[in-house]
Design a protein around this motif. Structure first.
Motif, short mmCIF file in Angstrom:
data_model
loop_
_atom_site.label_atom_id
_atom_site.label_comp_id
_atom_site.label_asym_id
_atom_site.label_seq_id
_atom_site.Cartn_x
_atom_site.Cartn_y
_atom_site.Cartn_z
N ILE A 141 46.02 16.31 3.38
CA ILE A 141 46.13 17.15 4.58
C ILE A 141 46.71 18.51 4.23
N GLU A 142 47.76 18.53 3.41
CA GLU A 142 48.34 19.81 2.98
C GLU A 142 47.30 20.69 2.32
N LEU A 143 46.51 20.08 1.45
CA LEU A 143 45.51 20.83 0.70
C LEU A 143 44.39 21.32 1.62
N MET A 144 44.02 20.50 2.58
CA MET A 144 43.00 20.90 3.55
C MET A 144 43.46 22.12 4.35
N LEU A 145 44.68 22.08 4.83
CA LEU A 145 45.20 23.19 5.61
C LEU A 145 45.37 24.45 4.75
N ALA A 146 45.78 24.26 3.50
CA ALA A 146 45.91 25.41 2.59
C ALA A 146 44.55 26.03 2.30
N SER A 147 43.50 25.21 2.23
CA SER A 147 42.15 25.72 2.01
C SER A 147 41.72 26.61 3.17
N LEU A 148 42.01 26.19 4.38
CA LEU A 148 41.63 26.97 5.55
C LEU A 148 42.43 28.28 5.62
N THR A 149 43.69 28.23 5.20
CA THR A 149 44.48 29.45 5.15
C THR A 149 43.87 30.45 4.16
N LEU A 150 43.44 29.95 3.00
CA LEU A 150 42.79 30.81 2.01
C LEU A 150 41.53 31.46 2.57
N PHE A 275 41.41 12.48 9.80
CA PHE A 275 42.06 13.71 10.25
C PHE A 275 41.07 14.86 10.23
N ASN A 276 41.10 15.64 11.29
CA ASN A 276 40.21 16.78 11.46
C ASN A 276 41.02 18.02 11.75
N ALA A 277 40.50 19.17 11.31
CA ALA A 277 41.13 20.45 11.61
C ALA A 277 40.20 21.24 12.52
N TYR A 278 40.75 21.73 13.61
CA TYR A 278 40.02 22.56 14.55
C TYR A 278 40.66 23.94 14.60
N ALA A 279 39.87 24.94 14.97
CA ALA A 279 40.39 26.30 15.01
C ALA A 279 39.71 27.09 16.12
N THR A 280 40.41 28.06 16.63
CA THR A 280 39.87 28.93 17.68
C THR A 280 38.62 29.64 17.18
N GLY A 281 37.57 29.63 17.98
CA GLY A 281 36.33 30.31 17.63
C GLY A 281 35.29 29.40 17.00
N PHE A 282 35.65 28.14 16.75
CA PHE A 282 34.71 27.19 16.14
C PHE A 282 34.43 26.07 17.14
N VAL A 283 33.16 25.69 17.25
CA VAL A 283 32.77 24.69 18.25
C VAL A 283 33.03 23.27 17.79
N SER A 284 33.21 23.07 16.51
CA SER A 284 33.48 21.73 15.98
C SER A 284 34.54 21.83 14.90
N ALA A 285 34.89 20.69 14.32
CA ALA A 285 35.93 20.68 13.28
C ALA A 285 35.54 21.57 12.10
N VAL A 286 36.49 22.32 11.57
CA VAL A 286 36.23 23.17 10.41
C VAL A 286 36.49 22.43 9.11
N ALA A 287 37.15 21.29 9.17
CA ALA A 287 37.38 20.44 7.99
C ALA A 287 37.63 19.03 8.47
N ARG A 288 37.20 18.05 7.65
CA ARG A 288 37.33 16.65 8.03
C ARG A 288 37.82 15.85 6.82
N GLY A 289 38.57 14.80 7.10
CA GLY A 289 39.03 13.95 6.00
C GLY A 289 39.46 12.60 6.50
N GLY A 290 39.94 11.78 5.57
CA GLY A 290 40.42 10.47 5.95
C GLY A 290 40.43 9.49 4.80
N ARG A 291 40.72 8.24 5.16
CA ARG A 291 40.77 7.14 4.19
C ARG A 291 39.41 6.47 4.05
N TYR A 292 39.03 6.15 2.81
CA TYR A 292 37.81 5.38 2.55
C TYR A 292 38.08 4.48 1.36
N ASP A 293 38.93 3.47 1.61
CA ASP A 293 39.47 2.66 0.53
C ASP A 293 38.44 1.77 -0.18
N ARG A 294 37.33 1.49 0.45
CA ARG A 294 36.35 0.61 -0.20
C ARG A 294 35.09 1.35 -0.64
#
Length: 381
Positions: A141-150, A275-294
């Motif tokens: 999550i930290e890395l995802m948010l840092a990517s969007l900041t970049l 976990f999804n990241a949303y931002a003003t000006g975008f109609v859908s999530a700008v980044a998506r992630g989560g667990r996929y253990d199998r």
């Protein structure tokens, strides 16, 4: 003019967008490397069975199929890079410890994810294999948010859910096949009327729990309120405990958390946190992630896994600095001139040799001129 050259939802990447894409790609991959992620580059095309994990009908529908003329076997154009990275971790690297992998490349889908989406996204992401602890999810999550900041994304909102809540209640209800898929879709769309109809014959605790999920949106209070109405099932308790633990870890890092317990992923390989990241000006999530253990189970190793991805092309609407102003140099074989051009380029300047340049079409504001026997950069007249 009729756009007859390219298919629907497919477009060229022109110079300005290409420069923006490459700038973001380099910056993000450099960021991931500083966290210890190693870059991999899976092929664009593989045998179709290795592009799909488990029975992922959603990903199957998005995958273009073709026949390999060398073998006669069916191949596919990748629609998602995560299954390929899982194959690399499970089948090729075969490491015993935690593995951090990153990637960046195009995918192709049979249908767009939305009206404004492109069918050839430029996917970039980072994944952690071999760690079941919440710390891996926090890092992702930290890395995802840092990517969007970049990338210059402003006012990002993080929303977290857990697919284990739906799965636990669907299992308890004995839902399989079509009815489970219908309920999954209804929950994704927060269609309470459809959920009411599907769950009308279930015991009250299960029915009330399923109907509570579409309304479970907000801050910390959502977890407490939902815990009181969900059925007492071990998997439900475990999922809520994980959400509490993740919230506490993110708050200590200054990351604000919102919950959406009806937030379900579009691919079936996810198994837990989403976990999804949303931002003003975008109609859908700008980044998506989560667990996929199998996700690696099909390839011989079922390892814990978490990560995220985003589409770089969806971010090119963000204002981006124009081209760096270039220096116009005359064409010639003079040794001093060639040396001056090389020196400027070594210093990071863009130098364009005049082979018939129209200065109204490119960003040039200086020129290289011979003055008093020396080549000097002067403002363009």
């Amino acid at each position: 003019m009729r756009n007859w050259i390219l298919p629907e939802y497919i477009s060229d990447v022109l110079p300005m967008e290409s420069r923006q894409l490459e700038t973001m790609r380099r910056a993000m991959l450099d960021l991931y490397e500083r966290y210890g992620y190693e870059q991999v580059e899976p092929p664009l095309v593989e045998y179709v069975e290795s592009l799909l994990t488990q029975d992922d009908s959603a990903l199957d529908l998005k995958t273009f199929k073709l026949v390999d003329e060398l073998t006669g076997r069916q191949m596919g154009l990748r629609a998602d890079i995560t299954p390929q990275v899982a194959r690399i971790d499970a089948h090729i690297l075969n490491r015993q410890g935690v593995t951090r992998l990153s990637y960046a490349g195009s995918v192709v889908t049979t249908r767009p994810d939305g009206l404004l989406a492109n069918r050839q996204p430029r996917q970039i992401g980072a994944e952690i294999y071999g760690c079941a602890a919440i710390g891996a999810d926090v890092e992702a999550i930290e890395l995802m948010l840092a990517s969007l900041t970049l990338a210059g994304v402003k006012e990002v909102r993080l929303e977290i859910g857990h697919i284990g809540l739906f799965n636990a209640m669907a299992d308890a209800a004995g839902w399989q096949g079509e009815i489970r898929q219908l309920a999954f879709n209804a929950l994704q769309q927060k269609d309470i009327a459809a959920l009411q109809q599907l769950s009308q014959d279930l015991p009250a605790p299960l029915r009330d729990g399923l109907l509570a999920l579409p309304l479970a949106y907000g801050g910390h209070e959502v977890l407490e309120r939902t815990r009181a109405v969900l059925p007492v099932l071990p998997a439900v308790t475990e999922a809520l405990d994980v959400l509490n633990e993740l919230e506490a870890a993110l708050i200590t890092r200054g990351i604000e958390v919102r919950f959406d317990l009806a937030e379900l992923p579009g691919s079936y390989y996810h198994t837990g946190l989403v976990f999804n990241a949303y931002a003003t000006g975008f109609v859908s999530a700008v980044a998506r992630g989560g667990r996929y253990d199998r996700v690696g189970e099909k390839f011989g190793r079922s390892r814990p896994a978490t990560g995220f991805s985003l589409d770089l092309r969806s971010l090119t609407a963000i204002p981006f600095p124009s081209h760096r102003a270039a220096v116009l140099a005359p064409q010639g074989d003079d040794a001093a001139l060639l040396s001056a051009i090389r020196a400027l380029r070594a210093d990071g300047e863009t130098v364009i040799v005049d082979l018939g340049v129209d200065v109204t079409e490119v960003h040039i504001n200086r020129s290289l001129q011979l003055i008093s026997g020396q080549w000097q950069v002067v403002p363009l007249q």
